[in-house]
Motif scaffolding. Structure first.
Motif, PDB file in Angstrom:
ATOM      1  N   GLN A  97       0.904  -1.097   0.107  1.00  0.00           N
ATOM      2  CA  GLN A  97       0.025  -0.001   0.113  1.00  0.00           C
ATOM      3  C   GLN A  97       0.878   1.263  -0.042  1.00  0.00           C
ATOM      4  OE1 GLN A  97      -3.477   0.111  -0.091  1.00  0.00           O
ATOM      5  NE2 GLN A  97      -3.087   2.178  -0.532  1.00  0.00           N
ATOM      6  N   THR A  98       0.652   2.167  -0.827  1.00  0.00           N
ATOM      7  CA  THR A  98       1.416   3.545  -1.079  1.00  0.00           C
ATOM      8  C   THR A  98       0.457   4.442  -0.848  1.00  0.00           C
ATOM      9  OG1 THR A  98       1.379   3.568  -3.328  1.00  0.00           O
ATOM     10  CG2 THR A  98       2.933   2.212  -2.347  1.00  0.00           C
ATOM     11  N   GLU A  99       0.938   5.676  -0.861  1.00  0.00           N
ATOM     12  CA  GLU A  99       0.196   7.239  -1.029  1.00  0.00           C
ATOM     13  C   GLU A  99      -0.789   7.100  -2.315  1.00  0.00           C
ATOM     14  OE1 GLU A  99       4.157   8.679  -1.914  1.00  0.00           O
ATOM     15  OE2 GLU A  99       3.264   7.343  -0.641  1.00  0.00           O
ATOM     16  N   VAL A 100      -0.357   6.515  -3.418  1.00  0.00           N
ATOM     17  CA  VAL A 100      -1.082   6.387  -4.573  1.00  0.00           C
ATOM     18  C   VAL A 100      -1.952   4.962  -4.800  1.00  0.00           C
ATOM     19  CG1 VAL A 100       0.668   7.860  -5.781  1.00  0.00           C
ATOM     20  CG2 VAL A 100       0.837   5.439  -6.014  1.00  0.00           C
ATOM     21  N   ASP A 123       8.677   1.631  -7.209  1.00  0.00           N
ATOM     22  CA  ASP A 123       8.894   2.809  -6.320  1.00  0.00           C
ATOM     23  C   ASP A 123       7.719   3.823  -6.699  1.00  0.00           C
ATOM     24  OD1 ASP A 123      10.775   1.920  -4.676  1.00  0.00           O
ATOM     25  OD2 ASP A 123      12.161   2.345  -6.119  1.00  0.00           O
ATOM     26  N   VAL A 124       7.366   4.759  -5.582  1.00  0.00           N
ATOM     27  CA  VAL A 124       6.553   6.030  -6.346  1.00  0.00           C
ATOM     28  C   VAL A 124       7.508   7.012  -6.368  1.00  0.00           C
ATOM     29  CG1 VAL A 124       4.379   7.443  -5.229  1.00  0.00           C
ATOM     30  CG2 VAL A 124       4.568   4.919  -4.859  1.00  0.00           C
ATOM     31  N   ARG A 125       7.443   7.714  -7.305  1.00  0.00           N
ATOM     32  CA  ARG A 125       8.524   8.736  -7.558  1.00  0.00           C
ATOM     33  C   ARG A 125       7.725   9.924  -8.609  1.00  0.00           C
ATOM     34  NH1 ARG A 125      14.124   6.334  -9.929  1.00  0.00           N
ATOM     35  NH2 ARG A 125      14.341   8.348  -9.596  1.00  0.00           N
ATOM     36  N   ARG A 126       8.231  10.942  -8.196  1.00  0.00           N
ATOM     37  CA  ARG A 126       7.518  12.158  -8.905  1.00  0.00           C
ATOM     38  C   ARG A 126       8.209  12.294 -10.227  1.00  0.00           C
ATOM     39  NH1 ARG A 126       8.733  17.606  -5.899  1.00  0.00           N
ATOM     40  NH2 ARG A 126      10.779  16.725  -6.310  1.00  0.00           N
TER      41      ARG A 126
END
Length: 52
Positions: A9-12, A20-23
């Motif tokens: 679970q991630t913020e997205v 990975d969640v990256r900008r």
């Protein structure tokens, strides 16, 4: 809610554990284009005028 094995679970939302969640701006080769995409600015730099 229980997550399936191999997911986290991630913020997205739920993603595979090896992702990975990256900008966009952090990974883009062209930071100017990434910034424009992130802010919703047009990539079209030409100005067109309607005929009167």
């Amino acid at each position: 809610m229980e997550l399936k094995t191999g997911y986290k679970q991630t913020e997205v939302g739920v993603i595979p554990v090896d992702w990975d969640v990256r900008r966009v701006i952090d990974i883009a080769e062209n930071k100017k284009i990434a910034l424009m995409m992130a802010t919703g600015l047009s990539l079209n730099t030409s100005q067109t005028k309607a005929s009167d």
